[in-house]
Design an enzyme around this catalytic site. Structure first.
Site, mmCIF file in Angstrom:
data_model
loop_
_atom_site.group_PDB
_atom_site.id
_atom_site.type_symbol
_atom_site.label_atom_id
_atom_site.label_comp_id
_atom_site.label_asym_id
_atom_site.label_seq_id
_atom_site.Cartn_x
_atom_site.Cartn_y
_atom_site.Cartn_z
ATOM 1 C CE LYS A 145 -13.062 26.981 4.095
ATOM 2 N NZ LYS A 145 -12.002 27.269 3.164
ATOM 3 N NE ARG A 203 -11.673 21.708 5.215
ATOM 4 C CZ ARG A 203 -11.518 22.366 4.090
ATOM 5 N NH1 ARG A 203 -10.520 23.211 3.943
ATOM 6 N NH2 ARG A 203 -12.357 22.199 3.085
ATOM 7 C CB CYS A 262 -5.585 29.442 2.519
ATOM 8 S SG CYS A 262 -6.869 28.590 1.616
ATOM 9 C CE LYS A 320 -10.205 26.297 7.272
ATOM 10 N NZ LYS A 320 -9.538 27.373 6.547
ATOM 11 C CB CYS A 369 -8.582 33.396 -4.408
ATOM 12 S SG CYS A 369 -9.049 32.147 -3.206
ATOM 13 C CB CYS A 424 -4.477 27.123 -5.390
ATOM 14 S SG CYS A 424 -6.127 27.394 -4.758
ATOM 15 N NE ARG A 462 -4.604 21.257 3.123
ATOM 16 C CZ ARG A 462 -5.642 21.994 2.714
ATOM 17 N NH1 ARG A 462 -6.824 21.888 3.304
ATOM 18 N NH2 ARG A 462 -5.509 22.818 1.702
ATOM 19 C CB CYS A 522 -2.423 30.913 0.456
ATOM 20 S SG CYS A 522 -2.773 31.758 -1.098
HETATM 21 S S1 SF4 Z 1 -6.364 31.545 -0.450
HETATM 22 FE FE1 SF4 Z 1 -7.278 31.043 -2.386
HETATM 23 S S2 SF4 Z 1 -5.534 31.003 -3.767
HETATM 24 FE FE2 SF4 Z 1 -4.709 30.841 -1.732
HETATM 25 S S3 SF4 Z 1 -4.532 28.649 -1.403
HETATM 26 FE FE3 SF4 Z 1 -6.461 29.317 -0.521
HETATM 27 S S4 SF4 Z 1 -7.923 28.945 -2.118
HETATM 28 FE FE4 SF4 Z 1 -5.934 28.910 -3.101
#
Ligand code: SF4
Length: 1428
Positions: free
Chosen positions: A1054, A989, A1327, A1056, A1323, A1284, A920, A1278
């Site tokens: 983290k 970040r 993100c 942000k 998940c 991931c 990244r 995401c």
């Molecule tokens: S939300 Fe969870 S599944 Fe989606 S990119 Fe972020 S860590 Fe990975």
């Protein structure tokens, strides 16, 4: 035999004979006669063979004769339909088309309306006689005569060769005047064609001295029924029925027909021998009807249309039945004579092209456009018959086309040699020869040449040939497309002919067998390796590609194949079993096949060898490590390696090193095991764990065992086989649970082996004593019917072990996330029982139990983020880094990942996961120059998987970078004046900033501020430069590094930061740990910020100690104070954040734990001043402002829609190529790029004069397409699968599919243009900021999501769980009525998120801490079983 008879006359009468070849292995039935006559020297005609599938029309045109040309063939829809195109051009040529017909006149009758004369012969005698007549007629009239004749060997007599020659010699070709000038005495002044026929007929009859009629009749006179027959029906005598056989079909002899109908006839049946007629009425029927209409009879007979299939088998009974049926049936109904099964009056079905296969067709279209010719396209079937898709047909077509082009080149040469042509024409012809293979210039010049020739009326000789061949001016990219069925019998499939043809033709063979079905599909038949087969031919280009694995490699291969002078074979993988197989399946199967080596990607270009280069390129990187297995399976590449021994040596030798290293390690481990096992009872601890929780528990248990003197070790369950397990004495299992009760990935193989053993009734573990500890969450699937998913793997394993004979020493222990102390509550009760069972519970522990290693240990021991990354990069024995280093690389912007689509498969093969890295970039505000864009594009191609992604943190990330490319990728990023430092990890970040295309001045100031914040909060370690950029340490030793802000522990989690410019909250400022809301004065100048703190998205499913939170406003500060404030907030978090529990470590929890006031006071104490009161501001949206906007600086900015931020080329949308071209056009300071935090892209700072170029490029690549629904424009996802490591369900690959369905619901309810913010993550980490979306889906298990509702439209309110687990059908079932309700009951301007709260679907979330309260809906919408 009729064919030989006709062939003899055709050959002797003509100076050019064109003969069409049937499909192999058959040969032309005319050929033998031609050879015989040539051998005998009777006549010296030019014989031209037309390959099967080639266009005979163009051959006839090219070989026109000034005297007589004959064409012979057997009836075939493909040939005859191609003839149609040219017959009008040939109509005035002396040409006889002799077409041999079995028993179906369908194809040949299609030509009737185009030719002036059409004769039909139903027996060999007629065929002989009509052949003479046809030749005579064509010679005298200079027109085309079509002679269709039945293939039969009925007895007949023939005239001699000499007689034929004399009869058709020029001197004898005067027209004969007979009775009134006509054979039958009728006058044909009104029809010159008929007159010409009569004249030729008379000559022929005079020669033959036997009758020959345009129609002949027999049967009873004076009856009521007349049967007109076109075809072959035996002569039958039936009372009351007369028969009329038609021989002259064009022109139809009207008077003769009328006079053949007795006045007593009331019903006429036209019987035509047609099996596959495709339209309702036949031309002869219509003409006959017309003739009857014009008869002067008062009582006109009724005309019925009838078909007959096998005419020879028709009996008198059949005829009587037909007569009876006609009497009781309307004339509009078609009847059948004889067996109706013989007649199939249907169209030839056009083969179905499966939808997936169109991916390759689109690519071909895209690459070659008008030049593309698919020589066996299914679209030809309707016009050319089923054989049109066969390779023989296609190769014939190609051969014909190539010959025609050569002929064109020759004609141009001839015309150039003509001294009489104009200089302009001479120049054009020469130019064309120079650029004839140029796809653009060639056809253009060709058009000019034809126009000039036609305008000059130079229509003879070479000029006429050029005009006839004008369609060959353009150079074609010729493709034959075939299926993997061709691979079962390469020799007989016609593929062999294509490969061996030496023609410049490209063959695309699609293999659709999914990798996982490879052993079940066609198990009895063995496929041949077409690639190897083709390579063995020597001068053949061969490539093996897979569009869903490497798009760019496919493009490369197709272009190379097109350029290769000779046959090219491209083997294309496209695995699917059914047409509706989801794209995702295709993608996964492709990955499996490519990664496992079943489908290697490679290109073999023999022309490179001639240039002294390596002809072979292996394009699938990951395969090299797996070569040995690959060789063993005798797949494509293994055979290839045998043909390229040096390739094998190179690859196998590197594999040898890996094996040696692995063996050395294994020996060391065995030795260590031996030492520890000497005097203590052994305890094996096996774990199955996806997220690492169960592994941690298992390793701690093993450690504690060691402290008690046991010989213990912990290992994944799948590291041991069932046989090995059977030799163990004490085994303890610790397992978590995946998805809906499935086993974690690293335990599945052993678990399957246990199941298989149970199924066989075996008890292999009789000597083993065991216990199981399961870890799960009793509320993960809260519905009562799902309760059995809780700790399912632990429970199942516990049962299976007993079933295979193992003896339980301690009952199953269960750890529950919902317990007060989480799984530890259950664990604490279970562990002592284990020690007791093993007799070591009373052992006094002399050593303190070592603390488990946490991220905090890793950070502090890392020497300022160095760890052993450098050494790990040099370790070629694994594609991974050490686990602790993977925590550290995050601080360097690098995540280790593995391809989860193929994890199971690789595990089954016993190899490590397919590791690669995500990189990244740090890019504050997401602004990059075109030059940087070009470099980023290049890096993705050279080091990554060829795509890159715009992230929700307004930057780029690359996926699929393998370890040995990592360093060079970072160095290339550095060359683009960018870095990746602190793009991830427990530090600040990438700082994000509103994209705001209109407010240029404010954006410039906010962006400048963001860059300063980013720089200020950057870690100071020199490790990054040392590891990645090979820069020497300043002071010669790592310990001299200092981190004045972070210290050696860095932050607990983290951090942000976002800078937002109202009114568009496009960065979701409240979702960030620290936010700056820009406050501007009347002139748009930035005066300061309202500061927010404590926002954050991450949650753990079912863990109520975790929750999303929106930032709280601390107050206002000036621009000058803001950097200092950012630093102090970071410091307070650094010193107060929870370092013991990463799930509770974000600033949001620190603030809630400290209390907002105390937190603010602490920040102010460190600042030495207090915040000013918050200033007013307004937000009205958080989605992007798509389209063109003019900034306050007068420059133009365009926001493109990039679905989920993925920059890639796909069939139909080459965004990556388009943006590269755009960046090239802008690279001299003519504009910039700016990402948005919603994963879209702005092209910015365009001057008015550059607008046309930018607009045309945007349009060319469809980047300006904003016609998507408002729902799609407002959606984001995401990455999730496959890269991931935390993903529990699909996201980026699935959301577009879901949007397709939900937008239909919106459209149905008139909401196409009403924006609803819908987000998805794989998940609960969140993100894509799902917890502020109006509708959100958060992955729980493959295909299952938590559904959340009620977020604020501009990110001002958190949503809440509405349904704990939904699948797609449930999502649609919920949304359908809800969206309808919204469409009908919303207030003016009311957003969806507000609506669902107002009407009570869900309650509003006032603050993060109450996020878990009242989940699952309200009142009538409340879901039973959901837990609050
Ligand atoms: S939300 Fe969870 S599944 Fe989606 S990119 Fe972020 S860590 Fe990975």
């Amino acid at each position: 035999m009729s064919v030989a008879s006709v062939a003899r006359i055709a050959f002797i009468s003509s100076d050019v004979v064109v003969d069409s070849q049937p499909s192999l292995p058959a040969t032309s039935p005319f050929a033998e006669t031609y050879q015989d006559i040539s051998r005998r020297g009777v006549h010296d005609a030019t014989l031209v063979n037309v390959p099967f599938g080639a266009d005979p029309g163009s051959t006839l045109l090219r070989n026109r004769s000034s005297r007589l040309q004959s064409y012979t063939t057997t009836s075939s829809p493909s040939l005859l339909n191609r003839l149609i195109l040219h017959l009008s051009e040939l109509a005035s040529s002396p040409l006889v088309l002799h077409i041999a017909v079995e028993d179906d006149l369908s194809d040949v009758l299609v030509l009737r309306s185009i030719v002036p004369f059409f004769l039909y012969s139903r027996n060999a005698q007629e065929a002989h006689d009509h052949a003479l007549l046809a030749s005579r007629l064509s010679l005298t009239e200079g027109k085309v005569v079509l002679h269709a004749f039945k293939i039969t060997d009925s007895p007949h007599s023939e005239v001699s060769d000499d007689v034929v020659r004399t009869f058709l010699s020029v001197e004898k070709l005067s027209k004969v005047d007979g009775l009134n000038g006509h054979a039958n005495g009728h006058s044909h002044e009104e029809d010159p064609l008929l007159a010409a026929y009569e004249s030729a007929l008379l000559s022929t009859v005079s020669l033959l001295r036997r009758p020959l009629h345009p129609l002949s009749h027999h049967g009873s006179a004076g009856g009521h029924i007349a049967i007109f027959v076109l075809g072959s029906v035996p002569p039958l005598d039936i009372d009351g029925v007369s028969f009329v056989h038609l021989s002259l079909l064009s022109p139809l002899p009207a008077k003769a027909i009328l006079s053949s109908i007795s006045p007593s006839v009331t019903r006429i049946l036209l019987v035509e021998q047609l099996r596959q007629w495709q339209i309702k009425w036949t031309p002869v029927y219509l003409d006959l009807l017309s003739i009857l209409q014009h008869s002067s009879e008062v009582q006109r007979p009724t005309l019925h249309s009838c078909f007959v299939g096998n005419g020879d088998s028709v009996t008198a009974v059949d005829v009587l039945k037909l007569v009876q049926e006609a009497a009781s049936t309307s004339p509009s109904k078609r009847l059948t004579l004889g067996h109706s099964d013989d007649v199939l009056a249907i169209s030839a079905p056009r083969p179905h092209v499966p939808k997936h296969e169109s991916a390759y067709i689109k690519l071909l279209n895209q690459l070659f456009g008008d030049r593309l010719e698919i020589s066996n396209s299914p679209s030809l079937v309707s016009s050319e018959g089923a054989l049109a898709t066969s390779p023989e047909f296609a190769i014939g077509r190609v051969r014909g086309d190539i010959e025609a082009r050569l002929e064109l080149v020759a004609a141009i040469g001839d015309l150039l040699a003509d001294l009489n042509i104009t200089s302009e024409l001479h120049s054009l012809l020469s130019q064309w020869l120079a650029v004839k293979d140029d796809p653009a210039k060639g056809p253009k010049l060709g058009d000019e040449i034809v126009t000039l020739i036609q305008s000059d009326h130079v229509f003879k000789g070479a000029a006429a040939r050029i005009v006839a061949l004008r369609s060959y001016f353009a150079t074609q990219s010729r493709w034959i497309i075939g299926s993997d069925a061709w691979s079962y019998d390469v020799g007989a499939s016609g593929l062999h002919h294509a490969i061996a043809s030496c023609l410049n033709v490209n063959i695309l063979v699609l293999d659709t067998i999914p990798y996982s079905s490879r052993n079940t599909v066609d198990a009895t038949r063995r496929k041949q390796d077409v690639g190897l087969y083709a390579m063995n031919h020597g001068d053949v280009y061969v490539a093996s590609v897979a569009v869903y694995s490497s798009y760019s490699q496919v493009l490369q291969a197709l272009v190379e194949a097109d350029r290769f002078e000779g046959p090219s074979v491209v083997l294309a993988y496209l695995p699917y079993l059914t047409d509706d197989a989801p794209a995702l399946e295709v993608l996964k199967e492709t990955k499996l096949a490519v990664d496992a080596g079943y489908w290697p990607l490679y290109r073999w270009n023999p022309s490179k060898e001639r240039e002294g280069k390596d002809p072979f390129v292996l394009d699938s990187d990951m395969i090299k490590n797996e070569l040995q297995r690959f060789l063993d399976r005798q797949n494509h590449l293994s055979q290839l390696v045998r043909s390229q021994p040096q390739l094998a040596t190179e690859l196998v030798s590197s594999l040898g090193d890996t094996l040696k290293e692995a063996r050395r390690r294994r020996a060391q481990e065995a030795y260590a095991e031996l030492l520890t096992a000497i005097d203590a009872p052994p305890l094996k601890v096996l774990f199955a764990s996806d997220a690492g929780g169960a592994e941690k528990v298992a390793r701690r248990l093993a450690l504690r065992g060691k402290l008690r003197g046991l010989s213990t070790d912990a290992a994944p369950m799948d590291s041991i086989t069932l046989d090995e397990l059977a030799k163990e004495q004490f085994v303890v299992f610790v397992t978590s649970v995946a998805g809906q009760g499935e086993f974690p990935q690293n335990g599945r193989t052993l678990y399957k082996a246990l199941n298989a053993s149970v199924a066989r009734g075996e008890k292999p573990l009789a000597q083993v004593q065991f216990s199981v500890f399961g870890m799960g969450d009793s509320h993960y699937w809260p519905r009562p019917e799902d309760a059995h998913y809780y700790n399912k793997s632990g429970k199942d394993l516990n049962a299976r072990l007993e079933q295979v004979g193992a003896q339980r020493i301690v009952d199953l222990g269960l750890g529950n996330d919902q317990d007060a102390d989480g799984p530890e509550t259950g664990y604490k009760a279970w562990e002592p029982l284990i020690w007791k069972a093993l007799g070591v519970d009373a052992v006094e522990l002399t050593e303190a139990e070592p603390e488990p290693i946490t991220n905090e240990h890793i950070k502090v021991a890392s020497q300022y983020l160095r760890g052993t990354i450098k050494e790990g990069l040099e370790d070629s024995s694994t594609a991974a880094l050490a686990p602790s280093d993977t925590q550290l690389t995050k601080f360097h912007g690098i995540y280790q990942q593995d391809d989860r689509d193929i994890r199971d498969e690789r595990q089954a093969q016993g190899v490590e996961p397919a590791y690669s890295f995500m990189i990244r970039v740090r890019m504050p505000g997401g602004v990059c120059t075109p030059k940087q864009w070009l470099l980023i594009n290049q890096i993705a191609d050279e080091h990554g998987n060829g795509t890159f992604k715009i992230t929700t943190r307004q930057t780029f990330q690359f996926h699929g970078v393998i370890k040995r490319h990592l360093k060079s990728a970072i160095q290339d990023i550095n060359r683009a004046l960018l870095d990746t430092l602190a793009a991830c990890g427990d530090v600040n970040r990438n700082v994000i900033v509103s994209a705001i295309p209109t407010l240029s001045k404010t954006h410039a100031q906010a962006y400048a501020f963001a860059k300063r914040v980013s720089e200020h909060l950057l870690p100071r370690t020199s490790a990054y430069h040392e590891i990645w950029l090979d820069k020497k340490l300043v002071a010669g030793d790592a310990v001299h590094d200092v981190e004045p802000l972070y210290g050696e522990f860095y932050l607990p989690r983290k951090f942000k930061v976002a800078v937002v410019v109202p009114p568009n909250n496009d960065v979701d400022v409240f979702a960030n740990d620290l936010g700056f809301i820009a406050i501007v004065d009347e002139s748009g100048d930035l005066v300061g910020f309202n500061v927010t703190a404590g926002g954050g998205m991450g949650v753990t499913h079912g863990n109520k100690k975790t929750y999303p939170r929106l930032g709280s406003i601390l107050g206002f500060c000036s621009v000058d104070q803001a950097i200092d404030i950012a630093e102090k907030v970071v410091l307070v978090q650094r010193d107060n954040g929870n370092r013991a529990d990463r799930k509770n470590a974000r600033l949001k929890y620190t603030i809630d734990r400290m209390g907002l006031d105390e937190f603010k006071t602490e920040v102010e104490r460190r600042l030495g001043y207090t915040f000013q009161p918050e200033r007013p501001y307004t937000f009205d949206r958080n989605i992007d402002d798509f389209g063109w906007h003019i900034g306050t600086d007068g420059k133009h900015h365009f926001t493109c829609f990039i679905e989920n931020g993925r920059i890639q080329d796909e069939p139909g949308s080459n965004f990556k190529t388009g943006l590269k071209e755009l960046a090239t056009a802008l690279k001299d300071g003519k504009g910039n790029f700016r990402m948005t935090a919603n994963q879209h892209l702005l092209v910015t700072d365009i001057d008015t004069e550059d607008l046309p170029v930018v607009k045309s490029l945007l349009a060319k690549y469809k980047l300006d397409n904003l016609s998507q629904s408002a729902l799609r424009l407002s959606s984001s996802a995401c990455v999730a699968f496959p890269t991931c490591g935390l993903a529990m369900a699909e996201s980026e690959r699935y959301l577009p599919i879901l949007v397709d369905k939900v937008e239909k619901i919106c459209e149905k309810n008139g909401l196409r243009n009403d924006s609803i913010v819908m987000r998805m993550t794989g998940c609960p980490n969140g993100c894509a900021r799902p917890y502020v979306a109006e509708i959100a889906f958060v992955g729980k298990a493959p295909g299952a999501y938590a559904m959340l509702l009620g977020g604020g439209y501009y990110g001002q309110r958190l949503n809440k769980i509405y349904r704990d687990s939904v699948t797609e059908p449930e999502i649609l079932a919920i949304l359908e009525p809800m969206i309808k309700h919204y469409a009908t009951a919303r207030f003016e301007g009311e957003h969806f998120g507000d609506f669902v709260v107002r009407v009570g679907y869900i309650s509003a979330t006032a603050e993060g801490k109450d996020w878990w309260d009242r989940v699952g809906g309200e009142g009538e919408w409340k879901e039973d079983g959901i837990t609050a």
